[in-house]
Design a protein around this motif. Structure first.
Motif, PDB file in Angstrom:
ATOM      1  N   TYR A  53       0.820  -1.214   0.000  1.00 38.64           N
ATOM      2  CA  TYR A  53       0.000   0.000   0.000  1.00 38.64           C
ATOM      3  C   TYR A  53       0.850   1.259   0.000  1.00 38.64           C
ATOM      4  O   TYR A  53       0.624   2.166  -0.786  1.00 38.64           O
ATOM      5  N   ASN A 176      -9.829  -2.048   7.582  1.00 36.43           N
ATOM      6  CA  ASN A 176     -10.356  -0.764   8.046  1.00 36.43           C
ATOM      7  C   ASN A 176      -9.369   0.365   7.781  1.00 36.43           C
ATOM      8  O   ASN A 176      -9.728   1.434   7.291  1.00 36.43           O
ATOM      9  N   LEU A 177      -8.110   0.095   8.091  1.00 36.32           N
ATOM     10  CA  LEU A 177      -7.100   1.140   7.949  1.00 36.32           C
ATOM     11  C   LEU A 177      -6.961   1.576   6.490  1.00 36.32           C
ATOM     12  O   LEU A 177      -6.899   2.769   6.189  1.00 36.32           O
ATOM     13  N   ASN A 179      -9.116   1.539   4.180  1.00 42.05           N
ATOM     14  CA  ASN A 179     -10.265   2.297   3.711  1.00 42.05           C
ATOM     15  C   ASN A 179     -10.548   3.523   4.571  1.00 42.05           C
ATOM     16  O   ASN A 179     -11.682   3.954   4.672  1.00 42.05           O
ATOM     17  N   SER A 180      -9.517   4.058   5.202  1.00 45.97           N
ATOM     18  CA  SER A 180      -9.695   5.258   6.010  1.00 45.97           C
ATOM     19  C   SER A 180      -8.851   6.374   5.379  1.00 45.97           C
ATOM     20  O   SER A 180      -8.078   6.123   4.458  1.00 45.97           O
ATOM     21  N   PRO A 181      -8.989   7.600   5.865  1.00 43.37           N
ATOM     22  CA  PRO A 181      -8.129   8.675   5.340  1.00 43.37           C
ATOM     23  C   PRO A 181      -6.647   8.327   5.443  1.00 43.37           C
ATOM     24  O   PRO A 181      -5.865   8.663   4.548  1.00 43.37           O
ATOM     25  N   ILE A 182      -6.251   7.622   6.504  1.00 43.65           N
ATOM     26  CA  ILE A 182      -4.845   7.236   6.635  1.00 43.65           C
ATOM     27  C   ILE A 182      -4.447   6.293   5.499  1.00 43.65           C
ATOM     28  O   ILE A 182      -3.406   6.438   4.869  1.00 43.65           O
ATOM     29  N   ARG A 184      -5.825   5.982   2.586  1.00 43.13           N
ATOM     30  CA  ARG A 184      -5.748   6.692   1.302  1.00 43.13           C
ATOM     31  C   ARG A 184      -4.456   7.482   1.207  1.00 43.13           C
ATOM     32  O   ARG A 184      -3.837   7.553   0.149  1.00 43.13           O
ATOM     33  N   ALA A 185      -4.043   8.086   2.326  1.00 43.85           N
ATOM     34  CA  ALA A 185      -2.783   8.830   2.314  1.00 43.85           C
ATOM     35  C   ALA A 185      -1.628   7.902   1.956  1.00 43.85           C
ATOM     36  O   ALA A 185      -0.746   8.260   1.170  1.00 43.85           O
ATOM     37  N   ARG A 187      -1.746   5.048   0.200  1.00 43.00           N
ATOM     38  CA  ARG A 187      -1.801   4.656  -1.204  1.00 43.00           C
ATOM     39  C   ARG A 187      -1.425   5.825  -2.090  1.00 43.00           C
ATOM     40  O   ARG A 187      -0.806   5.655  -3.137  1.00 43.00           O
ATOM     41  N   ALA A 188      -1.804   7.040  -1.654  1.00 45.56           N
ATOM     42  CA  ALA A 188      -1.492   8.218  -2.463  1.00 45.56           C
ATOM     43  C   ALA A 188       0.009   8.448  -2.534  1.00 45.56           C
ATOM     44  O   ALA A 188       0.556   8.741  -3.597  1.00 45.56           O
ATOM     45  N   ILE A 201      -0.545  16.117   2.413  1.00 44.76           N
ATOM     46  CA  ILE A 201      -0.176  14.907   3.155  1.00 44.76           C
ATOM     47  C   ILE A 201       1.297  14.974   3.545  1.00 44.76           C
ATOM     48  O   ILE A 201       2.168  15.129   2.689  1.00 44.76           O
ATOM     49  N   ASP A 202       1.535  14.878   4.833  1.00 40.16           N
ATOM     50  CA  ASP A 202       2.897  14.846   5.343  1.00 40.16           C
ATOM     51  C   ASP A 202       3.415  13.426   5.110  1.00 40.16           C
ATOM     52  O   ASP A 202       3.252  12.541   5.934  1.00 40.16           O
ATOM     53  N   TYR A 206       3.441   9.673   7.432  1.00 42.14           N
ATOM     54  CA  TYR A 206       2.683   8.454   7.151  1.00 42.14           C
ATOM     55  C   TYR A 206       3.587   7.258   6.887  1.00 42.14           C
ATOM     56  O   TYR A 206       3.252   6.128   7.235  1.00 42.14           O
ATOM     57  N   LEU A 209       4.611   6.188  10.295  1.00 43.81           N
ATOM     58  CA  LEU A 209       3.466   5.587  10.985  1.00 43.81           C
ATOM     59  C   LEU A 209       3.252   4.144  10.538  1.00 43.81           C
ATOM     60  O   LEU A 209       3.116   3.232  11.357  1.00 43.81           O
TER      61      LEU A 209
ATOM     62  N   HIS B  73       3.279  20.157   1.913  1.00 39.93           N
ATOM     63  CA  HIS B  73       2.081  19.779   2.678  1.00 39.93           C
ATOM     64  C   HIS B  73       1.676  20.865   3.665  1.00 39.93           C
ATOM     65  O   HIS B  73       0.518  21.006   4.010  1.00 39.93           O
ATOM     66  N   PHE B  90      -3.028   9.458  -8.615  1.00 39.90           N
ATOM     67  CA  PHE B  90      -2.814   8.203  -7.897  1.00 39.90           C
ATOM     68  C   PHE B  90      -3.457   7.080  -8.710  1.00 39.90           C
ATOM     69  O   PHE B  90      -4.639   6.789  -8.564  1.00 39.90           O
ATOM     70  N   ASN B  92      -3.200   4.052  -8.544  1.00 41.33           N
ATOM     71  CA  ASN B  92      -3.537   2.839  -7.804  1.00 41.33           C
ATOM     72  C   ASN B  92      -4.858   2.977  -7.049  1.00 41.33           C
ATOM     73  O   ASN B  92      -5.159   2.182  -6.186  1.00 41.33           O
ATOM     74  N   MET B  93      -5.622   4.041  -7.357  1.00 47.76           N
ATOM     75  CA  MET B  93      -6.862   4.261  -6.621  1.00 47.76           C
ATOM     76  C   MET B  93      -7.988   4.583  -7.593  1.00 47.76           C
ATOM     77  O   MET B  93      -7.760   4.863  -8.763  1.00 47.76           O
ATOM     78  N   HIS B 104      -8.083  15.343   2.415  1.00 46.14           N
ATOM     79  CA  HIS B 104      -7.352  14.808   3.566  1.00 46.14           C
ATOM     80  C   HIS B 104      -7.225  15.771   4.743  1.00 46.14           C
ATOM     81  O   HIS B 104      -7.451  15.409   5.890  1.00 46.14           O
ATOM     82  N   SER B 114      -9.460   4.966  12.786  1.00 42.96           N
ATOM     83  CA  SER B 114      -9.280   4.340  11.482  1.00 42.96           C
ATOM     84  C   SER B 114      -9.210   2.828  11.591  1.00 42.96           C
ATOM     85  O   SER B 114      -9.840   2.102  10.825  1.00 42.96           O
ATOM     86  N   GLU B 125     -16.752   9.326   6.400  1.00 45.09           N
ATOM     87  CA  GLU B 125     -16.318   8.764   5.123  1.00 45.09           C
ATOM     88  C   GLU B 125     -17.439   8.820   4.079  1.00 45.09           C
ATOM     89  O   GLU B 125     -17.213   9.156   2.927  1.00 45.09           O
TER      90      GLU B 125
END
Lengths: 314, 253, 291
Positions: A53, A176-177, A179-182, A184-185, A187-188, A201-202, A206, A209, B73, B90, B92-93, B104, B114, B125
């Protein structure tokens, strides 16, 4: 409810498999293999969050698995801690360690990051191997039995259900993780790092983390492993073991939680299946690794899922 | 008070100046265009303003804060957002997830929430997804609501980046060649979208080659040549500026 | 004190020379294909093992060395042809898995053909130690350093002075442009694998009398070579050689003065410190994200 079903279709299939698998189990050895597969799967689900991811490689994750195992073994035997407390302490310690090393090394990219994580794994493995007074050195050491609220897990069958439950929980948390904003960050920053940064996004935060979280998944599985296995030895945290975890993730499918589980099960079961033709085992294993990546570079589960989807569509 | 104030900005790469001693200001609530021949330093200027590059010298102030060298950012959190000439999608999304990444900054991001998908996060969401679908409608991507980003055309991805930037609720939006590679119909649609964005009070800065579009929608135009300012003014002033005419037509004759 | 330092430096240079050869092998393949070939260590093993087997079959040492080198080069080219070329467009991680798979595969074959025993070769020029300012040096160490130096010089000449070498460098810089200029990039990939197999095989052969060889010895040597290449800065040949020598000396010094158990750990700590200070290695260039 239907949204839950859709998001967790894999989880339900996995639960069904875990419930039905014992029907085919003939002896304790079968259970033992399945338990180890489940423990590997927990590590790989966590590792895939990092590799699949977030797109960051780690060739040192076995070290976190091993640290968790040694924390449980040392704290329960030498210091007489309760197994749950020891597990928690192991995860916390690994989390802190992962945080400390992650900040500097996650600035590195690609092969340099691979080198750095590999180096950290090798260093930890050498330390545990050498400090024999604490760890038992190459002979290893064993942990006290695992117990929760007075119930001690002694039989292979009880371990099977314990690990099965933990695996389901891991898959649920990971899904769950993602599919959360985290998620997505993560994957982005994999998809387009500069793009992720300019929308706020920092990315360093991430990366760190998810490195910490995936290390804690490994430590958790390592603690369980320590209680289940007769002896914890340094072989569980070497470079080869780290590579095995990465292979499981990639073989099953990067950026696929179910792929991690399938990859871990196949790659754990395979050597046992091939054990009868021992001499050919590495040759077949190597050939499978190369073949999978050449013919389905996305990994097993995503490739099959894509084929199925194409069949469904008119 | 100006929203963006660039003073004596210089950027050199290994001794070659891509931007030389450039100063200009951008007033809030307007559409600005930056034009100039290829290699004039337009994209470099964008990268300097948005924190992708660090200035060699000079100052960039945004909303009265010095931002030269501030990480991208953090700029986004201050209210600056952008799109890219060569796209930073992105792949991949899914399409809507791309836009959701844009939101975000404004979402609940607690780790425990999360991991356990607590009800408050689940609700937020659902709302975010709905809002992002609306933004996709806004930029004309209604038919891609359920698409994967990797399955979309170049023209659609350009607009997807605009939707993503809007999801961050910027005060200042920088668009790097939003019409490049688009056909006439698509260009006119993007043209409309930019006008509607400005109408919402968002300041827009764009780098663009399509002169018809630039002259049609800009309140103010800055012309760059070899990294320095050649001219500045309203479309009418630029059109009749002899230096600009020389730079654009001089080489031909 | 001085004597022991010289002793450690000599030992470090001997193992460093091998790391440098393996690191150079990584670099050549990386430049030709952006692949990190984790099977690099197996080339060493195949070179050493085949020489042992060919000598056991009654061939004289020089003939055995030549044949073993050719065998290893053939293995390298087969690897390029059947495992790397079909996966050229795959992800970096997928390519890493392929080469790790290849190394397991080759290790399996070596184990099947040559068994699990540890083998050795006779020292090329006897085992009478030489005396050098109070430190002792086995003649074989001179062979290792000399052969490594010669190979490195030949490689430097090849890449800087021959058309084939320049074509390979051009491909590393820009594969598409090189193709347009008429360079056969498939040939470049095959040659790169053949060359680094050659480096590995020869390195493995000269070092076998000192370190012995078993089917497993490729793993650690491969890692060390990779470390050398990364330490110097991936893609930089001079960097890989310097990285290898530094690594060898650091290891031997730490083993001598600090702890032999921790020598590998200390080497890796130093690599980590270097990478944190210089994320692209000692001689690597800083990259800019283009957007």
């Amino acid at each position: 409810m239907s949204a839950f079903l859709q998001r967790h279709r894999g989880l339900l299939i996995l639960a069904a498999c875990i419930a039905l698998l014992p029907l085919g189990v003939r002896n304790d050895y079968h259970y033992d293999v399945l338990i180890n597969a489940g423990l590997n799967a927990i590590v790989v689900v966590g590792l895939n969050l990092l590799i699949g991811y977030a797109g960051q490689i780690s060739l040192g994750h076995a070290a976190f698995f091993g640290l968790g195992a040694y924390a449980s073994a040392i704290l329960t035997t030498t210091y007489g801690w309760h197994s749950l407390t020891a597990m928690g302490a192991g995860m916390a310690g690994v989390g802190v360690l992962a945080y400390v090393v992650a900040r500097p090394i996650l600035r590195l990219k690609g092969h340099y990051l691979a080198m750095a994580t590999l180096g950290i794994g090798v260093i930890i493995s050498i330390v545990l191997n050498t400090e024999a007074q604490i760890t038992g050195g190459p002979d290893g050491m064993s942990a006290e039995p695992f117990s929760v609220f007075g119930f001690a897990f002694q039989t292979e069958k009880s371990w099977y259900w314990l690990v099965g439950g933990c695996l389901l929980a891991s898959v649920w948390l990971a899904t769950n993780l993602i599919n959360s904003p985290i998620g997505r960050a993560l994957r982005a920053l994999h998809g387009a790092e500069v793009g992720a940064r300019v929308v706020g996004i920092d990315t360093t935060h991430y990366k760190v983390l998810i490195f910490v979280i995936s290390a804690m998944f490994a430590s958790f599985a390592g603690s369980l492993f320590a209680h289940h296995t007769p002896t914890v030895t340094p072989s569980i945290l070497g470079f080869i073991k780290s590579v095995e975890f990465v292979v499981m993730a990639v073989f099953g499918g990067m950026a696929s939680v179910m792929g991690s589980v399938v990859g871990a099960f196949i790659m754990t079961l395979l050597p046992n299946v091939l054990a009868s033709i021992e001499d050919f085992e590495p040759i077949i294993l190597g050939a499978i690794m190369m073949g999978t990546m050449i013919f389905m570079p996305k990994g097993l589960v995503p490739t099959i899922a894509k084929k199925l989807r194409r069949k469904e569509a008119p | 008070m100006s929203l963006l104030k660039v003073t004596n900005l210089t950027k050199s790469f290994g001794g070659v100046s891509a931007i030389r001693d450039l100063s200009f200001t951008i007033e809030p609530g307007t559409i600005h265009s930056i034009i100039g021949p290829n290699g004039a330093g337009k994209t470099t200027l964008f990268n300097l303003i948005t924190g992708v590059y660090t200035p060699s010298s000079g100052s960039v102030r945004f909303a009265d804060r010095e931002i030269g060298g501030v990480e991208p950012h953090k700029l986004a959190a201050l209210g600056m957002n952008r799109t890219f000439q060569n796209l930073q999608i992105f792949h991949n999304m899914s399409a809507v997830e791309n836009v959701m990444v844009g939101a975000h900054l404004h979402l609940q991001k607690g780790l425990l929430h999360s991991l356990l998908r607590l009800p408050s996060l689940a609700r937020s969401e659902v709302e975010t997804r709905k809002h992002c679908w609306e933004l996709m409608d806004f930029v004309g991507l209604s038919q891609y609501r359920d698409a994967e980003a990797s399955a979309m055309s170049y023209g659609a991805l350009k607009r997807l980046e605009i939707a993503r930037a809007l999801a961050a609720k910027p005060k200042l939006l920088l668009l790097d060649e939003p019409a490049a590679g688009l056909n006439d119909t698509e260009t006119r649609e993007v043209d409309e979208v930019i006008k509607r964005i400005a109408a919402q009070g968002i300041t827009v800065v764009l780098v663009e080659h399509d002169m018809k579009m630039v002259m049609g929608i800009s309140d103010h135009i800055l012309v760059l040549d070899y990294g320095a300012k050649l001219a500045e003014g309203t479309p009418a002033e630029i059109r009749s500026n002899p230096d600009v005419i020389a730079a654009y037509l001089g080489n031909v004759g | 004190m001085l004597e022991s330092s010289i002793q450690f430096i000599l030992a470090g240079l001997t193992s460093g020379a091998i790391y440098a050869l393996v690191g150079l092998g990584f670099t050549i393949i990386y430049n030709a294909s952006h692949v990190i070939n984790f099977a690099q260590g197996e080339f060493i093993v195949i070179g050493g093992m085949s020489t042992v087997a060919l000598m056991a079959a009654g061939l004289p040492l020089p003939v055995a060395i030549m044949l073993a080198t050719l065998v290893t080069m053939a293995v390298g080219m087969a690897l390029a042809k059947f495992a790397i070329q079909p996966a050229r467009d795959a992800d970096v991680v997928a390519l890493i898995i392929i080469t790790i798979g290849a190394s397991i595969f080759l290790r399996g074959i070596v184990q099947l053909v040559f068994g699990k025993d540890i083998h050795s070769l006779p020292h090329f020029s006897g085992e009478t130690p030489l005396n050098l300012m109070g430190a002792t040096l086995m003649p074989q160490s001179l062979w290792v350093m000399g052969v490594a130096a010669a190979l490195i010089l030949v490689m430097a000449w090849f890449f800087n002075a021959t058309l084939a070498g320049k074509a390979m460098l051009a491909t590393a810089y820009n594969a598409l442009a090189a193709r347009l200029m008429g360079v056969d990039t498939k040939w470049v990939l095959l040659s790169a694998f053949a060359l680094s197999a050659l480096l590995g095989a020869v390195g493995g052969i000269v070092v076998t009398p000192i370190t012995f060889v078993s089917y497993e010895s490729g793993i650690m040597l491969g890692l060390k070579g990779f470390s050398a290449a990364v330490l110097g800065g991936l893609g930089n040949g001079v960097g890989a050689v310097a990285g290898g020598l530094i690594l060898g000396i650091v290891e031997s010094m730490s083993a001598g003065y600090i702890s032999s158990a921790y020598k590998d750990a200390i080497a890796f700590v130093i690599i980590l410190v270097v990478l944190v200070a210089r994320p692209n290695g000692l001689f690597g260039k800083k990259g800019i994200d283009r957007v």
